[in-house]
Design a protein around this motif. Sequence first.
Motif, PDB file in Angstrom:
ATOM      1  N   ILE A   5      -3.362  11.872   1.520  1.00  0.00           N
ATOM      2  CA  ILE A   5      -4.807  12.039   1.422  1.00  0.00           C
ATOM      3  C   ILE A   5      -5.406  12.231   2.810  1.00  0.00           C
ATOM      4  N   SER A   6      -4.835  11.582   3.817  1.00  0.00           N
ATOM      5  CA  SER A   6      -5.382  11.730   5.174  1.00  0.00           C
ATOM      6  C   SER A   6      -5.155  13.148   5.701  1.00  0.00           C
ATOM      7  N   ASN A   7      -3.996  13.753   5.413  1.00  0.00           N
ATOM      8  CA  ASN A   7      -3.764  15.134   5.839  1.00  0.00           C
ATOM      9  C   ASN A   7      -4.670  16.095   5.080  1.00  0.00           C
ATOM     10  N   LEU A   8      -4.857  15.848   3.798  1.00  0.00           N
ATOM     11  CA  LEU A   8      -5.758  16.691   3.008  1.00  0.00           C
ATOM     12  C   LEU A   8      -7.187  16.564   3.533  1.00  0.00           C
ATOM     13  N   GLU A   9      -7.608  15.354   3.839  1.00  0.00           N
ATOM     14  CA  GLU A   9      -8.963  15.152   4.349  1.00  0.00           C
ATOM     15  C   GLU A   9      -9.143  15.859   5.695  1.00  0.00           C
ATOM     16  N   GLU A  10      -8.153  15.805   6.542  1.00  0.00           N
ATOM     17  CA  GLU A  10      -8.226  16.476   7.841  1.00  0.00           C
ATOM     18  C   GLU A  10      -8.334  17.996   7.658  1.00  0.00           C
ATOM     19  N   LEU A  66     -16.807  22.091  -2.971  1.00  0.00           N
ATOM     20  CA  LEU A  66     -16.793  20.842  -3.741  1.00  0.00           C
ATOM     21  C   LEU A  66     -18.197  20.294  -3.989  1.00  0.00           C
ATOM     22  N   ASP A  67     -19.209  21.083  -3.672  1.00  0.00           N
ATOM     23  CA  ASP A  67     -20.601  20.695  -3.882  1.00  0.00           C
ATOM     24  C   ASP A  67     -20.937  19.382  -3.184  1.00  0.00           C
ATOM     25  N   LEU A  68     -20.527  19.287  -1.916  1.00  0.00           N
ATOM     26  CA  LEU A  68     -20.773  18.075  -1.138  1.00  0.00           C
ATOM     27  C   LEU A  68     -21.828  18.310  -0.049  1.00  0.00           C
ATOM     28  N   GLY A  69     -22.756  19.175  -0.330  1.00  0.00           N
ATOM     29  CA  GLY A  69     -23.836  19.451   0.607  1.00  0.00           C
ATOM     30  C   GLY A  69     -25.097  18.722   0.193  1.00  0.00           C
ATOM     31  N   LYS A  70     -26.147  19.491  -0.043  1.00  0.00           N
ATOM     32  CA  LYS A  70     -27.454  18.915  -0.375  1.00  0.00           C
ATOM     33  C   LYS A  70     -27.427  18.075  -1.637  1.00  0.00           C
ATOM     34  N   ALA A  71     -26.642  18.477  -2.616  1.00  0.00           N
ATOM     35  CA  ALA A  71     -26.588  17.710  -3.868  1.00  0.00           C
ATOM     36  C   ALA A  71     -26.154  16.271  -3.600  1.00  0.00           C
ATOM     37  N   LEU A  72     -25.220  16.110  -2.674  1.00  0.00           N
ATOM     38  CA  LEU A  72     -24.746  14.766  -2.326  1.00  0.00           C
ATOM     39  C   LEU A  72     -25.862  13.958  -1.656  1.00  0.00           C
ATOM     40  N   VAL A  73     -26.627  14.614  -0.814  1.00  0.00           N
ATOM     41  CA  VAL A  73     -27.762  13.946  -0.161  1.00  0.00           C
ATOM     42  C   VAL A  73     -28.722  13.401  -1.215  1.00  0.00           C
ATOM     43  N   PHE A  74     -29.072  14.248  -2.178  1.00  0.00           N
ATOM     44  CA  PHE A  74     -30.051  13.821  -3.187  1.00  0.00           C
ATOM     45  C   PHE A  74     -29.480  12.752  -4.122  1.00  0.00           C
ATOM     46  N   LYS A 121     -17.380   9.695  -1.570  1.00  0.00           N
ATOM     47  CA  LYS A 121     -17.541  10.827  -2.490  1.00  0.00           C
ATOM     48  C   LYS A 121     -16.634  12.002  -2.104  1.00  0.00           C
ATOM     49  N   THR A 122     -16.426  12.204  -0.824  1.00  0.00           N
ATOM     50  CA  THR A 122     -15.517  13.257  -0.373  1.00  0.00           C
ATOM     51  C   THR A 122     -14.098  12.959  -0.826  1.00  0.00           C
ATOM     52  N   LEU A 123     -13.653  11.730  -0.646  1.00  0.00           N
ATOM     53  CA  LEU A 123     -12.300  11.368  -1.078  1.00  0.00           C
ATOM     54  C   LEU A 123     -12.154  11.495  -2.590  1.00  0.00           C
ATOM     55  N   GLU A 124     -13.176  11.107  -3.334  1.00  0.00           N
ATOM     56  CA  GLU A 124     -13.135  11.266  -4.800  1.00  0.00           C
ATOM     57  C   GLU A 124     -12.998  12.736  -5.179  1.00  0.00           C
ATOM     58  N   ALA A 125     -13.781  13.586  -4.540  1.00  0.00           N
ATOM     59  CA  ALA A 125     -13.742  15.024  -4.841  1.00  0.00           C
ATOM     60  C   ALA A 125     -12.391  15.624  -4.458  1.00  0.00           C
ATOM     61  N   LEU A 126     -11.838  15.205  -3.335  1.00  0.00           N
ATOM     62  CA  LEU A 126     -10.525  15.715  -2.918  1.00  0.00           C
ATOM     63  C   LEU A 126      -9.424  15.251  -3.867  1.00  0.00           C
ATOM     64  N   ARG A 127      -9.508  14.024  -4.311  1.00  0.00           N
ATOM     65  CA  ARG A 127      -8.514  13.534  -5.279  1.00  0.00           C
ATOM     66  C   ARG A 127      -8.594  14.324  -6.588  1.00  0.00           C
ATOM     67  N   ASP A 128      -9.799  14.578  -7.064  1.00  0.00           N
ATOM     68  CA  ASP A 128      -9.985  15.372  -8.283  1.00  0.00           C
ATOM     69  C   ASP A 128      -9.455  16.792  -8.089  1.00  0.00           C
ATOM     70  N   TRP A 129      -9.769  17.379  -6.942  1.00  0.00           N
ATOM     71  CA  TRP A 129      -9.300  18.736  -6.634  1.00  0.00           C
ATOM     72  C   TRP A 129      -7.776  18.783  -6.639  1.00  0.00           C
ATOM     73  N   ALA A 130      -7.145  17.827  -5.971  1.00  0.00           N
ATOM     74  CA  ALA A 130      -5.685  17.795  -5.894  1.00  0.00           C
ATOM     75  C   ALA A 130      -5.069  17.591  -7.276  1.00  0.00           C
ATOM     76  N   GLU A 131      -5.607  16.665  -8.035  1.00  0.00           N
ATOM     77  CA  GLU A 131      -5.081  16.395  -9.380  1.00  0.00           C
ATOM     78  C   GLU A 131      -5.140  17.651 -10.248  1.00  0.00           C
ATOM     79  N   GLY A 132      -6.214  18.393 -10.125  1.00  0.00           N
ATOM     80  CA  GLY A 132      -6.375  19.613 -10.911  1.00  0.00           C
ATOM     81  C   GLY A 132      -5.398  20.722 -10.540  1.00  0.00           C
ATOM     82  N   ARG A 133      -4.719  20.553  -9.411  1.00  0.00           N
ATOM     83  CA  ARG A 133      -3.761  21.557  -8.964  1.00  0.00           C
ATOM     84  C   ARG A 133      -2.325  21.024  -8.938  1.00  0.00           C
ATOM     85  N   GLY A 134      -2.144  19.842  -9.518  1.00  0.00           N
ATOM     86  CA  GLY A 134      -0.805  19.275  -9.577  1.00  0.00           C
ATOM     87  C   GLY A 134      -0.278  18.770  -8.251  1.00  0.00           C
ATOM     88  N   ILE A 135      -1.188  18.408  -7.360  1.00  0.00           N
ATOM     89  CA  ILE A 135      -0.802  17.899  -6.042  1.00  0.00           C
ATOM     90  C   ILE A 135      -0.818  16.383  -6.093  1.00  0.00           C
TER      91      ILE A 135
END
Length: 139
Positions: A5-10, A66-74, A121-135
């Motif tokens: 997860i740390s390499n994916l986040e980087e 991953l829609d982590l811009g303004k929507a996340l702020v609001f 929220k970023t880590l949650e989105a990355l985990r969901d993204w990875a799971e959806g691709r079999g990573i």
Amino acid sequence: MKTTISNLEEAFMFASAGADLDAGAYLDRETGEFRIVGEGFDEPEGAADELAGSDRYIRVPNKYDLDLGKALVFDFVADQLPDAADEVRDIFRRRGAYARFKGFLDERDQLDAWYDYEHRKTLEALRDWAEGRGIELVD
């Protein structure tokens, strides 16, 4: 395929920072390693197009993907500062909104809470993204 997860986040952070500069990150499905492409990296010209067109590589998303811009702020404001929603909307009607938003949060002692929320929220989105691709993500 596995990666940390740390390499994916980087890789995600690089992809987000370079989103407007045609820079990006790609995950090698065979090795689980990341390749960074963009100006100033030791990749041959056209490497991004080659990686994007290959079934071997997966493009790492950026914050906009991953829609982590303004929507996340609001979302944060709705959770943490609901009485300030109108003021934050006003902040985002002009250029330089993120800097003003961070100043707004700092004045209210909420800047650390924002960074924690954004990271979670970023880590949650990355985990969901990875799971959806079999990573498989390992720590």
